[in-house]
Every structure is written in structure tokens, then in C-alpha cells.
Scaffold this motif. Sequence first.
Motif, PDB file in Angstrom:
ATOM      1  N   LYS A   1      43.850  53.212  29.946  1.00 17.83           N
ATOM      2  CA  LYS A   1      43.562  54.281  30.898  1.00 17.83           C
ATOM      3  C   LYS A   1      42.228  54.034  31.591  1.00 17.83           C
ATOM      4  O   LYS A   1      42.108  54.180  32.820  1.00 17.83           O
ATOM      5  CB  LYS A   1      43.537  55.619  30.157  1.00 17.83           C
ATOM      6  CG  LYS A   1      43.224  56.818  30.980  1.00 17.83           C
ATOM      7  CD  LYS A   1      43.246  58.052  30.076  1.00 17.83           C
ATOM      8  CE  LYS A   1      42.710  59.275  30.787  1.00 17.83           C
ATOM      9  NZ  LYS A   1      42.658  60.436  29.888  1.00 17.83           N
TER      10      LYS A   1
ATOM     11  N   ASN B   1      39.419  49.565  38.800  1.00 17.06           N
ATOM     12  CA  ASN B   1      40.098  49.353  40.089  1.00 17.06           C
ATOM     13  C   ASN B   1      39.157  49.701  41.227  1.00 17.06           C
ATOM     14  O   ASN B   1      38.473  50.714  41.204  1.00 17.06           O
ATOM     15  CB  ASN B   1      41.371  50.205  40.193  1.00 17.06           C
ATOM     16  CG  ASN B   1      42.483  49.649  39.350  1.00 17.06           C
ATOM     17  OD1 ASN B   1      42.408  48.519  38.887  1.00 17.06           O
ATOM     18  ND2 ASN B   1      43.513  50.435  39.135  1.00 17.06           N
TER      19      ASN B   1
ATOM     20  N   HIS C   1      42.380  51.049  34.029  1.00 18.39           N
ATOM     21  CA  HIS C   1      43.078  51.411  35.255  1.00 18.39           C
ATOM     22  C   HIS C   1      42.219  52.284  36.155  1.00 18.39           C
ATOM     23  O   HIS C   1      42.152  52.080  37.369  1.00 18.39           O
ATOM     24  CB  HIS C   1      44.387  52.141  34.919  1.00 18.39           C
ATOM     25  CG  HIS C   1      45.142  52.584  36.120  1.00 18.39           C
ATOM     26  ND1 HIS C   1      45.764  51.693  36.962  1.00 18.39           N
ATOM     27  CD2 HIS C   1      45.356  53.819  36.634  1.00 18.39           C
ATOM     28  CE1 HIS C   1      46.337  52.361  37.937  1.00 18.39           C
ATOM     29  NE2 HIS C   1      46.111  53.672  37.768  1.00 18.39           N
ATOM     30  N   LYS C   2      41.525  53.250  35.576  1.00 21.75           N
ATOM     31  CA  LYS C   2      40.770  54.228  36.355  1.00 21.75           C
ATOM     32  C   LYS C   2      39.396  53.711  36.813  1.00 21.75           C
ATOM     33  O   LYS C   2      39.004  53.919  37.963  1.00 21.75           O
ATOM     34  CB  LYS C   2      40.603  55.506  35.543  1.00 21.75           C
ATOM     35  CG  LYS C   2      39.847  56.599  36.214  1.00 21.75           C
ATOM     36  CD  LYS C   2      40.726  57.380  37.125  1.00 21.75           C
ATOM     37  CE  LYS C   2      39.925  58.570  37.683  1.00 21.75           C
ATOM     38  NZ  LYS C   2      40.688  59.343  38.595  1.00 21.75           N
ATOM     39  N   LEU C   3      38.688  53.031  35.935  1.00 23.14           N
ATOM     40  CA  LEU C   3      37.290  52.696  36.223  1.00 23.14           C
ATOM     41  C   LEU C   3      37.090  51.307  36.824  1.00 23.14           C
ATOM     42  O   LEU C   3      36.121  51.091  37.549  1.00 23.14           O
ATOM     43  CB  LEU C   3      36.444  52.816  34.957  1.00 23.14           C
ATOM     44  CG  LEU C   3      36.314  54.222  34.387  1.00 23.14           C
ATOM     45  CD1 LEU C   3      35.558  54.193  33.079  1.00 23.14           C
ATOM     46  CD2 LEU C   3      35.614  55.137  35.375  1.00 23.14           C
TER      47      LEU C   3
ATOM     48  N   LYS D   1      33.030  58.451  38.761  1.00 22.63           N
ATOM     49  CA  LYS D   1      33.299  57.576  37.618  1.00 22.63           C
ATOM     50  C   LYS D   1      32.481  57.988  36.406  1.00 22.63           C
ATOM     51  O   LYS D   1      32.924  57.873  35.267  1.00 22.63           O
ATOM     52  CB  LYS D   1      33.012  56.127  37.991  1.00 22.63           C
ATOM     53  CG  LYS D   1      34.039  55.539  38.931  1.00 22.63           C
ATOM     54  CD  LYS D   1      33.784  54.082  39.166  1.00 22.63           C
ATOM     55  CE  LYS D   1      34.862  53.487  40.064  1.00 22.63           C
ATOM     56  NZ  LYS D   1      34.675  52.060  40.274  1.00 22.63           N
TER      57      LYS D   1
ATOM     58  N   PHE E   1      34.162  60.907  34.737  1.00 24.93           N
ATOM     59  CA  PHE E   1      35.353  60.422  34.019  1.00 24.93           C
ATOM     60  C   PHE E   1      34.947  59.699  32.739  1.00 24.93           C
ATOM     61  O   PHE E   1      35.570  59.856  31.691  1.00 24.93           O
ATOM     62  CB  PHE E   1      36.188  59.496  34.918  1.00 24.93           C
ATOM     63  CG  PHE E   1      37.393  58.955  34.230  1.00 24.93           C
ATOM     64  CD1 PHE E   1      38.505  59.740  34.026  1.00 24.93           C
ATOM     65  CD2 PHE E   1      37.403  57.646  33.753  1.00 24.93           C
ATOM     66  CE1 PHE E   1      39.623  59.245  33.370  1.00 24.93           C
ATOM     67  CE2 PHE E   1      38.509  57.138  33.095  1.00 24.93           C
ATOM     68  CZ  PHE E   1      39.624  57.942  32.910  1.00 24.93           C
TER      69      PHE E   1
END
Length: 119
Positions: A110, A117, A113-115, A83, A86
Motif C-alpha cells: 500500500k 508513484n 503504491h501510494k508514496l 504524503k 499519509f
Amino acid sequence: MNKPILFNPYIIALITLLPMTIVYFFIQRRKKIKLKTEKESYRKFKKEEVDMNNLMNSINKSSQLHRELSRKYHPDRFLDQEKKTFAEELMKEINGNKTDYNKLLDLKEKANHKLTNKT
């Protein structure tokens, strides 16, 4: 005795004025062409529609959203290495698009959604 044709004052005047008139007409033609292209470019610019809502959001709200995203998704806030990397890439994109409100909104979705969840 008759004078030669070349020494006739009318011929001399014609020989001297003809090149000047040709140059004058070429200059006038060039000015008309330049003016015509300027008018066409202005018309094209005038016809293009500007999304005023997007423009006003970019001017007024982009700095607030940039501040919010840079605080929320700063790489130092994440312990997980995946993470964190990212978030570093995300921060580069956020800082590169400080004034583009729509791009910042896409980056926010974005990142959410990515970090956030828990998968």
C-alpha cells in the motif's frame, strides 16, 4: 408390642443414606459432563489447522520488516504535506501491527503504491 415403622433400623438407614447417594450421583454426573466438554474442546482445538509458515514468518521476520518499514516510511522523510499525513497514518498502522507479518506486507504494498508513484 410392635415398634412403629419409623424406628425400624433399616428404614432409618435408608432415610439417611438415600440423600447422600443422590448427592453423590449428581456430583459424579457433573464431573462426567465437565470432562466431556473438556475433551470436546481439546478435539476442536486439535482439529483446527495452524498455518505454520505464517506463524514462523510472524515470529522471525516481522521485527525486521517492521524496522524496515518504520525507517522507509517515517513521516519526517516526506516534504509534501499530503504524503506526510499519509505516512503518519501509515506509521500508526505499522506500529499497531508489529507482529503480524502478513499485515505488514500489505502495508508495504500500500505504501509503495501510494508514496513512491510520481503522479
